[in-house]
Design a protein around this motif. Structure first.
Motif, PDB file in Angstrom:
ATOM      1  N   CYS A   7     141.698  39.522 140.341  1.00  0.00           N
ATOM      2  CA  CYS A   7     141.502  38.792 139.082  1.00  0.00           C
ATOM      3  C   CYS A   7     141.962  37.348 139.203  1.00  0.00           C
ATOM      4  O   CYS A   7     141.290  36.420 138.732  1.00  0.00           O
ATOM      5  CB  CYS A   7     142.221  39.492 137.934  1.00  0.00           C
ATOM      6  SG  CYS A   7     141.435  41.039 137.433  1.00  0.00           S
ATOM      7  N   ALA A  74     132.748  37.497 132.074  1.00  0.00           N
ATOM      8  CA  ALA A  74     132.594  38.701 131.230  1.00  0.00           C
ATOM      9  C   ALA A  74     133.299  39.896 131.875  1.00  0.00           C
ATOM     10  O   ALA A  74     133.945  40.685 131.194  1.00  0.00           O
ATOM     11  CB  ALA A  74     131.116  39.007 130.996  1.00  0.00           C
ATOM     12  N   MET A  75     133.177  40.021 133.186  1.00  0.00           N
ATOM     13  CA  MET A  75     133.840  41.104 133.907  1.00  0.00           C
ATOM     14  C   MET A  75     135.361  40.972 133.787  1.00  0.00           C
ATOM     15  O   MET A  75     136.065  41.956 133.569  1.00  0.00           O
ATOM     16  CB  MET A  75     133.408  41.109 135.373  1.00  0.00           C
ATOM     17  CG  MET A  75     131.950  41.475 135.582  1.00  0.00           C
ATOM     18  SD  MET A  75     131.363  41.100 137.248  1.00  0.00           S
ATOM     19  CE  MET A  75     132.246  42.304 138.193  1.00  0.00           C
ATOM     20  N   LYS A  77     137.031  39.397 131.432  1.00  0.00           N
ATOM     21  CA  LYS A  77     137.436  39.652 130.056  1.00  0.00           C
ATOM     22  C   LYS A  77     137.508  41.158 129.788  1.00  0.00           C
ATOM     23  O   LYS A  77     138.451  41.645 129.151  1.00  0.00           O
ATOM     24  CB  LYS A  77     136.440  38.989 129.102  1.00  0.00           C
ATOM     25  CG  LYS A  77     136.822  39.039 127.663  1.00  0.00           C
ATOM     26  CD  LYS A  77     135.851  38.250 126.797  1.00  0.00           C
ATOM     27  CE  LYS A  77     136.266  38.290 125.339  1.00  0.00           C
ATOM     28  NZ  LYS A  77     135.350  37.524 124.500  1.00  0.00           N
ATOM     29  N   LYS A  78     136.529  41.879 130.293  1.00  0.00           N
ATOM     30  CA  LYS A  78     136.494  43.329 130.109  1.00  0.00           C
ATOM     31  C   LYS A  78     137.675  43.999 130.815  1.00  0.00           C
ATOM     32  O   LYS A  78     138.322  44.883 130.266  1.00  0.00           O
ATOM     33  CB  LYS A  78     135.173  43.869 130.647  1.00  0.00           C
ATOM     34  CG  LYS A  78     134.972  45.344 130.445  1.00  0.00           C
ATOM     35  CD  LYS A  78     133.608  45.770 130.972  1.00  0.00           C
ATOM     36  CE  LYS A  78     133.423  47.270 130.856  1.00  0.00           C
ATOM     37  NZ  LYS A  78     132.130  47.693 131.401  1.00  0.00           N
ATOM     38  N   GLU A  79     137.967  43.542 132.036  1.00  0.00           N
ATOM     39  CA  GLU A  79     139.041  44.144 132.815  1.00  0.00           C
ATOM     40  C   GLU A  79     140.419  43.777 132.274  1.00  0.00           C
ATOM     41  O   GLU A  79     141.363  44.543 132.432  1.00  0.00           O
ATOM     42  CB  GLU A  79     138.921  43.744 134.281  1.00  0.00           C
ATOM     43  CG  GLU A  79     137.737  44.383 134.974  1.00  0.00           C
ATOM     44  CD  GLU A  79     137.680  44.072 136.457  1.00  0.00           C
ATOM     45  OE1 GLU A  79     138.701  43.623 137.023  1.00  0.00           O
ATOM     46  OE2 GLU A  79     136.615  44.279 137.047  1.00  0.00           O
ATOM     47  N   ALA A  81     141.123  43.255 129.126  1.00  0.00           N
ATOM     48  CA  ALA A  81     141.304  43.730 127.733  1.00  0.00           C
ATOM     49  C   ALA A  81     142.135  44.980 127.667  1.00  0.00           C
ATOM     50  O   ALA A  81     142.378  45.700 128.552  1.00  0.00           O
ATOM     51  CB  ALA A  81     139.941  43.985 127.107  1.00  0.00           C
TER      52      ALA A  81
END
Length: 81
Positions: A7, A74-75, A77-79, A81
């Motif tokens: 990340c 987007a990936m 942000k999803k990870e 969250a």
């Protein structure tokens, strides 16, 4: 490599691309301004004009790259969250 490390690296990748795109956009704007300042019938203007308008492949790369960066964001942000 750990998830956290991935990340962090992904955030750096996004930042580097955005810095490149910002620099490239500034280059196009400035080069266009400079070429337009040359006399219209100048041989230098005819040659230098390529540096402003002969950038199709780089422009396509930045457009495609922007899509890739949006997908990475987007990936992330999803990870995260």
């Amino acid at each position: 490599m750990s998830h956290n490390t991935n990340c962090i690296i992904a955030h750096h990748i996004v930042a580097e691309f955005k810095a490149f795109k910002e620099t490239y956009d500034r280059y196009l704007d400035r080069m266009d301004d400079l070429v337009c300042l040359l006399d219209e019938d100048s041989e230098i203007r005819k040659k230098a004009g390529f540096l402003a308008v002969g950038t199709d492949y780089v422009t396509q790369f930045t457009l495609s790259g922007s899509n890739v960066v949006s997908a990475i964001e987007a990936m992330l942000k999803k990870e995260e969250a």
